[in-house]
Design a protein around this motif. Structure first.
Motif, PDB file in Angstrom:
ATOM      1  N   LEU A  89     -26.088 -50.929  36.991  1.00  0.00           N
ATOM      2  CA  LEU A  89     -25.465 -52.033  37.647  1.00  0.00           C
ATOM      3  C   LEU A  89     -24.787 -50.677  38.913  1.00  0.00           C
ATOM      4  N   GLY A  90     -25.819 -50.808  40.105  1.00  0.00           N
ATOM      5  CA  GLY A  90     -25.508 -49.657  40.890  1.00  0.00           C
ATOM      6  C   GLY A  90     -27.185 -49.213  41.164  1.00  0.00           C
ATOM      7  N   ALA A  91     -28.500 -49.619  40.788  1.00  0.00           N
ATOM      8  CA  ALA A  91     -30.154 -49.584  41.039  1.00  0.00           C
ATOM      9  C   ALA A  91     -29.865 -49.300  41.518  1.00  0.00           C
ATOM     10  N   THR A  92     -29.665 -49.417  43.238  1.00  0.00           N
ATOM     11  CA  THR A  92     -30.670 -49.198  44.522  1.00  0.00           C
ATOM     12  C   THR A  92     -30.144 -48.014  44.807  1.00  0.00           C
ATOM     13  N   GLY A  93     -29.036 -46.750  44.401  1.00  0.00           N
ATOM     14  CA  GLY A  93     -28.637 -45.729  44.797  1.00  0.00           C
ATOM     15  C   GLY A  93     -29.350 -44.652  44.347  1.00  0.00           C
ATOM     16  N   THR A  94     -29.060 -43.704  44.776  1.00  0.00           N
ATOM     17  CA  THR A  94     -29.479 -42.290  44.337  1.00  0.00           C
ATOM     18  C   THR A  94     -29.521 -42.242  42.808  1.00  0.00           C
ATOM     19  N   VAL A  95     -28.291 -42.374  42.484  1.00  0.00           N
ATOM     20  CA  VAL A  95     -28.032 -42.204  41.014  1.00  0.00           C
ATOM     21  C   VAL A  95     -28.922 -43.056  40.111  1.00  0.00           C
ATOM     22  N   GLY A  96     -28.766 -44.271  41.110  1.00  0.00           N
ATOM     23  CA  GLY A  96     -29.165 -45.833  40.333  1.00  0.00           C
ATOM     24  C   GLY A  96     -30.693 -45.503  40.161  1.00  0.00           C
ATOM     25  N   ALA A 126     -27.297 -54.690  41.941  1.00  0.00           N
ATOM     26  CA  ALA A 126     -26.035 -54.108  43.613  1.00  0.00           C
ATOM     27  C   ALA A 126     -25.219 -54.605  44.051  1.00  0.00           C
ATOM     28  N   SER A 127     -25.050 -54.291  45.224  1.00  0.00           N
ATOM     29  CA  SER A 127     -23.915 -55.471  46.307  1.00  0.00           C
ATOM     30  C   SER A 127     -24.751 -55.963  46.908  1.00  0.00           C
ATOM     31  N   ASP A 128     -24.290 -57.239  47.395  1.00  0.00           N
ATOM     32  CA  ASP A 128     -24.715 -58.332  48.371  1.00  0.00           C
ATOM     33  C   ASP A 128     -25.983 -57.945  48.736  1.00  0.00           C
ATOM     34  N   ARG A 129     -26.262 -56.681  49.791  1.00  0.00           N
ATOM     35  CA  ARG A 129     -27.251 -57.072  50.599  1.00  0.00           C
ATOM     36  C   ARG A 129     -28.423 -56.860  50.235  1.00  0.00           C
ATOM     37  N   SER A 130     -28.103 -56.242  48.896  1.00  0.00           N
ATOM     38  CA  SER A 130     -29.350 -55.901  48.231  1.00  0.00           C
ATOM     39  C   SER A 130     -29.719 -57.283  46.717  1.00  0.00           C
ATOM     40  N   ALA A 131     -29.212 -57.799  47.042  1.00  0.00           N
ATOM     41  CA  ALA A 131     -28.557 -59.201  45.113  1.00  0.00           C
ATOM     42  C   ALA A 131     -29.940 -60.214  46.289  1.00  0.00           C
ATOM     43  N   ALA A 157     -24.180 -46.766  38.308  1.00  0.00           N
ATOM     44  CA  ALA A 157     -23.946 -46.101  38.710  1.00  0.00           C
ATOM     45  C   ALA A 157     -23.465 -46.361  40.206  1.00  0.00           C
ATOM     46  N   LEU A 158     -21.645 -47.265  40.324  1.00  0.00           N
ATOM     47  CA  LEU A 158     -21.553 -47.817  41.416  1.00  0.00           C
ATOM     48  C   LEU A 158     -20.733 -46.389  42.565  1.00  0.00           C
ATOM     49  N   ASP A 159     -20.293 -47.061  43.661  1.00  0.00           N
ATOM     50  CA  ASP A 159     -19.220 -46.494  44.519  1.00  0.00           C
ATOM     51  C   ASP A 159     -18.243 -46.639  43.462  1.00  0.00           C
ATOM     52  N   VAL A 185     -27.153 -32.185  48.742  1.00  0.00           N
ATOM     53  CA  VAL A 185     -26.793 -32.779  49.799  1.00  0.00           C
ATOM     54  C   VAL A 185     -26.419 -34.252  48.960  1.00  0.00           C
ATOM     55  N   SER A 186     -27.481 -34.336  48.038  1.00  0.00           N
ATOM     56  CA  SER A 186     -27.854 -35.680  47.341  1.00  0.00           C
ATOM     57  C   SER A 186     -26.724 -35.721  46.541  1.00  0.00           C
ATOM     58  N   GLY A 187     -25.627 -35.051  46.454  1.00  0.00           N
ATOM     59  CA  GLY A 187     -24.232 -35.303  45.495  1.00  0.00           C
ATOM     60  C   GLY A 187     -23.835 -36.465  46.378  1.00  0.00           C
ATOM     61  N   ALA A 188     -23.963 -36.175  47.877  1.00  0.00           N
ATOM     62  CA  ALA A 188     -23.438 -37.774  48.324  1.00  0.00           C
ATOM     63  C   ALA A 188     -23.928 -38.568  48.214  1.00  0.00           C
ATOM     64  N   GLY A 189     -23.848 -38.948  47.538  1.00  0.00           N
ATOM     65  CA  GLY A 189     -25.627 -40.541  47.692  1.00  0.00           C
ATOM     66  C   GLY A 189     -26.352 -40.393  49.300  1.00  0.00           C
ATOM     67  N   TYR A 190     -26.982 -41.718  49.129  1.00  0.00           N
ATOM     68  CA  TYR A 190     -27.998 -42.040  50.164  1.00  0.00           C
ATOM     69  C   TYR A 190     -27.332 -43.162  51.724  1.00  0.00           C
ATOM     70  N   ARG A 229     -28.378 -33.850  35.610  1.00  0.00           N
ATOM     71  CA  ARG A 229     -27.483 -33.517  34.382  1.00  0.00           C
ATOM     72  C   ARG A 229     -26.109 -33.884  34.875  1.00  0.00           C
ATOM     73  N   GLY A 230     -25.565 -34.243  35.949  1.00  0.00           N
ATOM     74  CA  GLY A 230     -24.972 -34.234  36.895  1.00  0.00           C
ATOM     75  C   GLY A 230     -24.021 -35.887  37.071  1.00  0.00           C
ATOM     76  N   ALA A 231     -25.914 -36.362  37.048  1.00  0.00           N
ATOM     77  CA  ALA A 231     -25.531 -38.002  36.740  1.00  0.00           C
ATOM     78  C   ALA A 231     -26.284 -38.449  35.522  1.00  0.00           C
TER      79      ALA A 231
HETATM   80  P1  NAP Z   1     -24.904 -44.588  46.116  1.00  0.00           P
HETATM   81  O1  NAP Z   1     -26.278 -43.476  46.610  1.00  0.00           O
HETATM   82  O2  NAP Z   1     -24.407 -44.944  48.026  1.00  0.00           O
HETATM   83  O3  NAP Z   1     -25.193 -45.626  45.827  1.00  0.00           O
HETATM   84  C1  NAP Z   1     -24.086 -47.094  45.530  1.00  0.00           C
HETATM   85  C2  NAP Z   1     -25.066 -47.686  44.473  1.00  0.00           C
HETATM   86  O4  NAP Z   1     -23.999 -48.511  44.651  1.00  0.00           O
HETATM   87  C3  NAP Z   1     -25.959 -48.982  45.251  1.00  0.00           C
HETATM   88  O5  NAP Z   1     -26.690 -49.256  44.407  1.00  0.00           O
HETATM   89  C4  NAP Z   1     -25.295 -50.020  45.820  1.00  0.00           C
HETATM   90  O6  NAP Z   1     -25.369 -51.133  46.305  1.00  0.00           O
HETATM   91  C5  NAP Z   1     -24.034 -49.866  45.160  1.00  0.00           C
HETATM   92  N1  NAP Z   1     -22.559 -50.938  45.295  1.00  0.00           N
HETATM   93  C6  NAP Z   1     -21.921 -50.496  46.539  1.00  0.00           C
HETATM   94  N2  NAP Z   1     -21.030 -51.145  46.198  1.00  0.00           N
HETATM   95  C7  NAP Z   1     -20.853 -52.504  45.653  1.00  0.00           C
HETATM   96  C8  NAP Z   1     -20.396 -53.580  45.182  1.00  0.00           C
HETATM   97  N3  NAP Z   1     -19.342 -53.482  45.902  1.00  0.00           N
HETATM   98  N4  NAP Z   1     -21.210 -54.331  44.214  1.00  0.00           N
HETATM   99  C9  NAP Z   1     -22.372 -53.667  43.464  1.00  0.00           C
HETATM  100  N5  NAP Z   1     -22.564 -53.061  44.643  1.00  0.00           N
HETATM  101  C10 NAP Z   1     -22.453 -52.104  44.975  1.00  0.00           C
HETATM  102  O7  NAP Z   1     -24.068 -43.456  45.411  1.00  0.00           O
HETATM  103  P2  NAP Z   1     -24.411 -42.599  44.658  1.00  0.00           P
HETATM  104  O8  NAP Z   1     -24.747 -41.262  44.769  1.00  0.00           O
HETATM  105  O9  NAP Z   1     -26.061 -42.902  43.634  1.00  0.00           O
HETATM  106  O10 NAP Z   1     -23.332 -42.504  43.723  1.00  0.00           O
HETATM  107  C11 NAP Z   1     -23.312 -43.531  42.363  1.00  0.00           C
HETATM  108  C12 NAP Z   1     -22.095 -42.790  41.828  1.00  0.00           C
HETATM  109  O11 NAP Z   1     -21.992 -42.145  41.036  1.00  0.00           O
HETATM  110  C13 NAP Z   1     -20.852 -42.859  42.447  1.00  0.00           C
HETATM  111  O12 NAP Z   1     -19.766 -43.295  41.425  1.00  0.00           O
HETATM  112  C14 NAP Z   1     -20.741 -41.101  42.420  1.00  0.00           C
HETATM  113  O13 NAP Z   1     -19.407 -40.497  42.636  1.00  0.00           O
HETATM  114  C15 NAP Z   1     -21.459 -41.606  41.073  1.00  0.00           C
HETATM  115  N6  NAP Z   1     -21.894 -39.773  40.995  1.00  0.00           N
HETATM  116  C16 NAP Z   1     -22.873 -39.408  41.603  1.00  0.00           C
HETATM  117  C17 NAP Z   1     -24.317 -38.106  42.024  1.00  0.00           C
HETATM  118  C18 NAP Z   1     -24.681 -37.689  42.732  1.00  0.00           C
HETATM  119  O14 NAP Z   1     -25.039 -36.290  42.641  1.00  0.00           O
HETATM  120  N7  NAP Z   1     -25.844 -37.865  43.415  1.00  0.00           N
HETATM  121  C19 NAP Z   1     -23.520 -37.440  40.803  1.00  0.00           C
HETATM  122  C20 NAP Z   1     -22.769 -38.188  40.045  1.00  0.00           C
HETATM  123  C21 NAP Z   1     -21.588 -38.944  40.265  1.00  0.00           C
HETATM  124  P3  NAP Z   1     -26.719 -51.203  47.935  1.00  0.00           P
HETATM  125  O15 NAP Z   1     -27.999 -50.566  47.744  1.00  0.00           O
HETATM  126  O16 NAP Z   1     -26.960 -53.141  47.463  1.00  0.00           O
HETATM  127  O17 NAP Z   1     -25.835 -50.841  48.747  1.00  0.00           O
END
Ligand code: NAP
Length: 349
Positions: A10-17, A37-42, A82-84, A177-182, A329-331
């Motif tokens: 879940l959230g497969a398109t993001g940084t952690v996904g 992922a979100s409606d933007r990607s489905a 790996a959802l917001d 910076v990757s900790g803030a997602g993409y 290790r952090g995600a």
């Molecule tokens: P990200 O790059 O912004 O990715 C977010 C993901 O969530 C995307 O796949 C996005 O899909 C999906 N999403 C957003 N809104 C959605 C909705 N309403 N319904 C379904 N899917 C939705 O964020 P990330 O950095 O991967 O972080 C994901 C989670 O892991 C967050 O909770 C973050 O706090 C946590 N985390 C991140 C890190 C890190 O180092 N980055 C470390 C530990 C924990 P779309 O592409 O379709 O928008």
């Protein structure tokens, strides 16, 4: 059929996904069969929906997979999330209610009393909390891993807390910076700069660490009695959170005893030989100018915590530096290790 356990992301398109996809490629037990992922990607293919940002090729079979809407219908029983956190608040309970084991990265439920917050080397026994969740009898539950800066800190504290007791911690982070997602932080804000604020991060370090180092007490966790003060900063590093730590111990310790405690520390993942367990979870690096993100971030395939620069502290007892890979290790790697532990302990069928 591969005979492997089907898993979803879940959230497969993001940084952690994307890290999940990378780490699950060729996994001996799990096979990715569903992406959402979100409606933007489905409705798109994974290749169309994702800007792939990792330095290994996107697996071919995944590129052509469709991205599903984030609804439980059609999802496998084991889902890495790996959802917001805003999306996780609503979606993770929905999936758990539908009988899915949700292995979550988000902060939404980490501090909820019946939700285990797990680092398998540190507190795998807290998984017993799952049995108190309302969805458990139907096979559903939520299990979480800590925030990406908390995990490095707790990996370094756990061996010392076991042997000497930790009383006080003062920690300053330098977070990648990757900790803030993409796309995360705008380049004009971070290049040549340090941002001394990451929303909610200091509170997460201060509270999650105490739950992780706490003890099971009946059906709950009694948090460890450790005073923790955290300062969190975003720096212009791609991957790898660094932390400068000062600690006060409850019992005196010699530097060689502290270093042995780190180097000899092992836990359930090593004992059970989980596929993503680092051989040595905490590594002490003796060189004066280490650890460094560029040189040390891939220790143990990104799953080891590297500690260095142990020296006396004029305010507390000891100070040192910690480095941990924030998206491995952090995600995603943390969640995957949780999934592997759940499988071996019989929580996933
Ligand atoms: P990200 O790059 O912004 O990715 C977010 C993901 O969530 C995307 O796949 C996005 O899909 C999906 N999403 C957003 N809104 C959605 C909705 N309403 N319904 C379904 N899917 C939705 O964020 P990330 O950095 O991967 O972080 C994901 C989670 O892991 C967050 O909770 C973050 O706090 C946590 N985390 C991140 C890190 C890190 O180092 N980055 C470390 C530990 C924990 P779309 O592409 O379709 O928008």
């Amino acid at each position: 059929m591969s005979g492997k356990i089907p898993v979803g992301i879940l959230g497969a398109t993001g940084t952690v996904g994307q890290r999940f996809i990378q780490l699950l490629e060729g996994h001996p037990w799990f096979e990715v069969t569903w992406l959402a992922a979100s409606d933007r990607s489905a409705g798109k293919t994974y290749a169309e929906a994702t800007k792939w940002r990792l330095n290994t090729p996107r697996p071919k079979n995944i590129a052509e997979m469709p991205v599903s809407p984030a609804i439980p219908e059609g999802a496998p029983k084991l889902v890495f999330a790996a959802l917001d956190s805003t999306a996780a608040n609503e979606l993770e309970p929905l999936f758990a209610g539908a009988g899915c084991a949700v292995v979550s990265n988000s902060s939404s439920f980490r501090m909820v009393a019946d939700v285990p917050l797990i680092i398998p080397e540190v507190n795998g026994d807290h998984l017993k909390l799952l049995q108190t969740q309302k969805w458990f009898k139907k096979g559903g539950f939520i299990v979480t891993n800590p925030n990406c800066s908390t995990i490095g800190l707790v990996m370094a504290l756990a061996p010392l807390h076991l042997k000497f007791g930790v009383e006080k911690v003062f920690v300053t982070t330098m977070q990648a910076v990757s900790g803030a997602g993409y796309p995360g932080v705008a380049s004009l804000d971070i290049l040549g700069n340090v941002i001394p604020h990451i929303s909610g991060e200091e509170e997460k370090m201060e509270t999650e660490s105490r739950k992780l180092l706490g003890v099971m007490n009946g059906n709950g966790v009694t948090p460890a009695e450790i005073l923790i003060g955290a300062h969190c900063n975003r720096v212009a590093v791609e991957d790898g959170h660094m932390e400068s730590v000062s600690i006060k111990l409850r019992r005196p310790a010699l530097p060689e005893e502290i270093i042995s405690a780190w180097n000899e520390f092992t836990g359930l993942p090593q004992k059970l030989r989980l596929p993503n367990a680092p051989e040595q979870p905490v590594v002490y690096e003796p060189a004066q100018d280490r650890p460094q993100p560029r040189l040390d971030i891939h220790r143990g395939a990104g799953m080891a915590t590297v500690v260095g620069r142990l020296r006396p502290c004029t305010l507390f007892d000891w100070k040192f530096t910690v480095l941990s890979h924030n998206t491995i290790r952090g995600a995603a790697g943390a969640a995957l290790l949780n999934g592997e532990l759940l499988k071996v302990l019989g929580y996933i069928h």
